[in-house]
Design an enzyme around this catalytic site. Structure first.
Site, short mmCIF file in Angstrom:
data_model
loop_
_atom_site.label_atom_id
_atom_site.label_comp_id
_atom_site.label_asym_id
_atom_site.label_seq_id
_atom_site.Cartn_x
_atom_site.Cartn_y
_atom_site.Cartn_z
N GLU A 160 5.32 12.70 -0.61
CA GLU A 160 4.61 12.60 -1.89
C GLU A 160 3.43 13.57 -1.80
O GLU A 160 2.62 13.47 -0.88
CB GLU A 160 4.12 11.17 -2.09
N ARG A 191 7.69 3.99 12.47
CA ARG A 191 6.64 5.00 12.27
C ARG A 191 6.07 5.43 13.59
O ARG A 191 6.02 4.64 14.54
CB ARG A 191 5.49 4.41 11.44
N LYS A 247 -2.46 8.71 4.84
CA LYS A 247 -3.07 9.74 4.00
C LYS A 247 -4.31 9.19 3.29
O LYS A 247 -5.30 9.90 3.12
CB LYS A 247 -2.07 10.24 2.97
P1 ATP Z 1 1.05 7.81 4.29
O1 ATP Z 1 1.08 6.36 4.61
O2 ATP Z 1 0.31 8.63 5.29
O3 ATP Z 1 0.62 8.11 2.88
P2 ATP Z 1 3.67 8.03 3.37
O4 ATP Z 1 4.82 7.36 4.00
O5 ATP Z 1 3.15 7.43 2.13
O6 ATP Z 1 2.55 8.25 4.44
P3 ATP Z 1 5.13 10.18 2.32
O7 ATP Z 1 4.64 11.44 1.76
O8 ATP Z 1 5.77 9.21 1.41
O9 ATP Z 1 3.93 9.54 3.08
O10 ATP Z 1 6.06 10.46 3.58
C1 ATP Z 1 7.12 11.37 3.61
C2 ATP Z 1 8.08 10.95 4.69
O11 ATP Z 1 7.41 10.91 5.95
C3 ATP Z 1 8.63 9.56 4.43
O12 ATP Z 1 10.02 9.60 4.62
C4 ATP Z 1 7.95 8.71 5.46
O13 ATP Z 1 8.79 7.66 5.84
C5 ATP Z 1 7.68 9.68 6.60
N1 ATP Z 1 6.52 9.26 7.37
C6 ATP Z 1 5.28 9.01 6.90
N2 ATP Z 1 4.46 8.57 7.88
C7 ATP Z 1 5.21 8.53 9.01
C8 ATP Z 1 4.95 8.16 10.37
N3 ATP Z 1 3.74 7.73 10.76
N4 ATP Z 1 5.96 8.25 11.25
C9 ATP Z 1 7.17 8.69 10.87
N5 ATP Z 1 7.48 9.06 9.62
C10 ATP Z 1 6.52 8.98 8.68
MG MG Z 2 4.95 7.03 0.76
#
Ligand code: ATP
Ligand code: MG
Length: 560
Positions: free
Chosen positions: A33, A259, A269
């Protein structure tokens, strides 16, 4: 087709699906995102999604999940593309947005209504929350749940046409308000938002919700394996429900993995954004940040990050990986490529009383001890030198093998010197050492085979360049700041220290993007933002796995 280093459970599934003929080609996606910069957790997801298709000659989409206009921006989109490319992956012509599918998603929503699987609800947001129930109590049906298909279709079309205000209606799936899984209690599919979208402008005033958009974007791209993190496990029944009802030509399979969390770092983020907003760090690319832009500016090589996530592994278990594992990957990578240089971070002056006033000798210094093909450089040696303040101790214990009053030490690529006199200022601080050198002990060419136990680094005063060197430490004092009630309470006040260092002349020709090892101190690079030729600024990438310091420390402890 390159072989994976090892076969984790996801690679095993993929391997089996290829072998059984279930799939001829593997298709994955990385779906960020664009509401912030990517961090070390995302590196894991990028390396997994692009890695499995590199290994099997498949395809990976870089898909921006841009279903939440207002929070998302082109700045983040550009940064994410840059980050993925820098990590070494190529989406070729497969750069997409969830919003590319808004037309098809709308049609899928209409089809759900026609199938009797979706309805327009007109409860207020608050009522909708109250009707949803709790983890222990079932929800109850909305009074609008039994609207006719025709009425639903008409209302939904008018939602899209912009006839209603934000929040007036919501399109919901008709599943089961009594389900123990809250995600299945008639989840929202579309909401009205009169807001300009960064990619589709004002074309839409209704926006699909994440689960719906994500499942069907996967289907539209014929994704075979939709790899996501464990928090989506409870969403999988909904993912499959959409596929069961709509029967798209391609049926992706969702698989969850845990994760990646890094000790002493934050991987969210939202929280990283508050570090920036509150001025705790300078920006998203502050070298202390676990963001890709931060780690790149710090000087971490992309290969080290890829190694790190490989080492962390793809599993279903929660993991908090030690910072030391990441730092080791960085050291191992840089150890081979970084040339050696001399720099003194906390200078103390040494005057060689036995060395001629105006003489300068050029010492041949190896650029890399393990790689003779990298050659040598000339290091000027003269009567006045800088040494590291730590390399001198006035009341030194017996096993301190560096410089002490009356003691001897070798200057790397230079001579053996003896400390004859300690000069102090009025406050009693040591400000200079008067030493004598043994002219027969010049490295390489000396006639004496005399040995001393310690060797230290140095820089010739009259030839030294100046630089600010930034020494970084972890941002937090707690191993898991993610789980602290308030991460402000576990901030490390000493995460950045800047010292005025003295550099050997060869460092003047270093360019941004190149890493060097300052002998005995660690790996360093020029700061890509703040460095200028007139006012050099270095970042410490990582310290050395400094066995001498450790052994000596233990020895000192034993003595005291
Ligand atoms: P954040 O919590 O930092 O905002 P998010 O999951 O909301 O992270 P996205 O932009 O939706 O961020 O993530 C893109 C991809 O990266 C998703 O498929 C998510 O599952 C993966 N991802 C995000 N954080 C991690 C992590 N700590 N370890 C492994 N994969 C991750
Ligand atoms: Mg997300």
């Amino acid at each position: 087709m390159s072989e994976p280093e090892s076969r984790d459970f996801i690679r095993q599934i993929i391997h089996d699906d290829l072998e059984s003929g279930k799939h001829k080609e593997i298709v994955t996606r990385f779906p960020p995102e664009p509401n912030g910069y990517l961090h070390i957790g995302h590196v894991m997801s990028i390396c997994l999604n692009f890695g499995v298709t590199d290994e099997t000659d498949g395809r990976t989409f870089l898909r921006f999940d841009d279903t939440n206009p207002g929070k998302e921006s082109e700045e983040y989109v550009a940064a994410i593309k840059n980050d993925v490319r820098w990590l070494g992956f190529d989406w070729q012509d497969r750069l997409t947005h969830a919003s590319d599918y808004f037309g098809r998603l709308y049609e899928y929503a209409c089809k759900l209504i026609e199938l009797g699987c979706a309805y327009v609800d007109s409860l207020s947001a608050e009522d909708m929350r109250n009707y949803r129930g709790t983890l222990t109590e079932p929800g109850k049906d909305s009074p609008y749940r039994d609207r006719s298909m025709e009425e639903n279709l008409d209302l939904f079309q008018r939602m899209r046409a912009g006839e209603f205000a934000d929040g007036e209606h919501v399109l919901r799936a008709r599943i089961d308000m009594g389900s123990p899984n809250i995600n299945l209690r008639d989840p929202a599919l579309y909401r009205i938002r009169h807001i300009t979208h960064q990619h589709t402008g004002d074309e839409w005033c209704i926006y699909p919700m994440y689960d719906f958009a994500h499942t069907l974007s996967d289907a539209c791209e014929s994704i075979t394996h939709s790899l996501c993190t464990l928090e989506f496990e409870d969403h999988r029944p909904l993912y499959n429900w959409f596929l069961d009802q709509l029967k798209p030509p391609h049926r992706p399979r969702q698989i969850e993995f845990s994760r990646l969390n890094l000790a002493y770092a934050i991987t969210s983020k939202r929280k990283l954004n508050s570090l920036v907003e509150e001025g705790i760090v300078t920006d998203w690319n502050d070298p202390r940040m676990p963001t890709i832009v931060g780690m790149r500016r710090r000087g971490y090589p992309a290969a080290a990050l890829r190694d790190f996530v490989t080492r962390a592994g793809v599993t279903k278990k929660d993991k908090l990986i030690e910072m030391g594992v990441l730092e080791n990957c960085v050291r191992e990578n840089l150890g081979d490529i970084a040339e050696r240089r001399m720099a003194v971070l906390r200078p103390l002056k040494v005057v060689l009383t036995t060395y001629p006033q105006d003489e300068v000798e050029m010492m041949a210094a190896m650029n890399h001890p393990g790689r003779p093909e990298l050659g040598t450089r000339e290091l000027p040696f003269s009567r006045e030198l800088w040494i590291e303040r730590d390399d001198f101790m006035e009341d030194a214990p017996r096993k301190f093998f560096r410089l002490k009053p009356g003691g001897e030490v070798r200057l790397r690529f230079g001579y053996i010197i003896r400390c004859d006199e300690v000069i102090k200022n009025d406050a009693g601080d040591v400000v200079e050492l008067r030493c004598s050198h043994d002219p027969d002990t010049r490295s390489g060419t000396g006639t004496s085979d005399r040995k001393v136990k310690g060797t230290i680094h140095w820089v010739s005063c009259q030839h030294a360049g100046n630089a600010d060197v930034r020494l970084y430490d972890r941002l937090f004092t707690a191993a898991n700041p993610n789980s602290a009630a308030d991460f402000h309470t576990v901030l490390n006040a000493d995460s950045l220290q800047t010292v005025a260092a003295m550099l050997e002349p060869a460092l003047a020709s270093l360019v941004v993007g190149e890493a060097v090892q300052f002998e005995r101190l660690g790996y360093f690079c020029l700061d890509s933002e703040d460095h200028s030729a007139a006012a050099p600024v270095f970042n410490r990438i990582v310290t050395l796995r400094d066995s001498w310091a450790k052994i000596e420390k233990q020895a000192l402890q034993k003595q005291s």
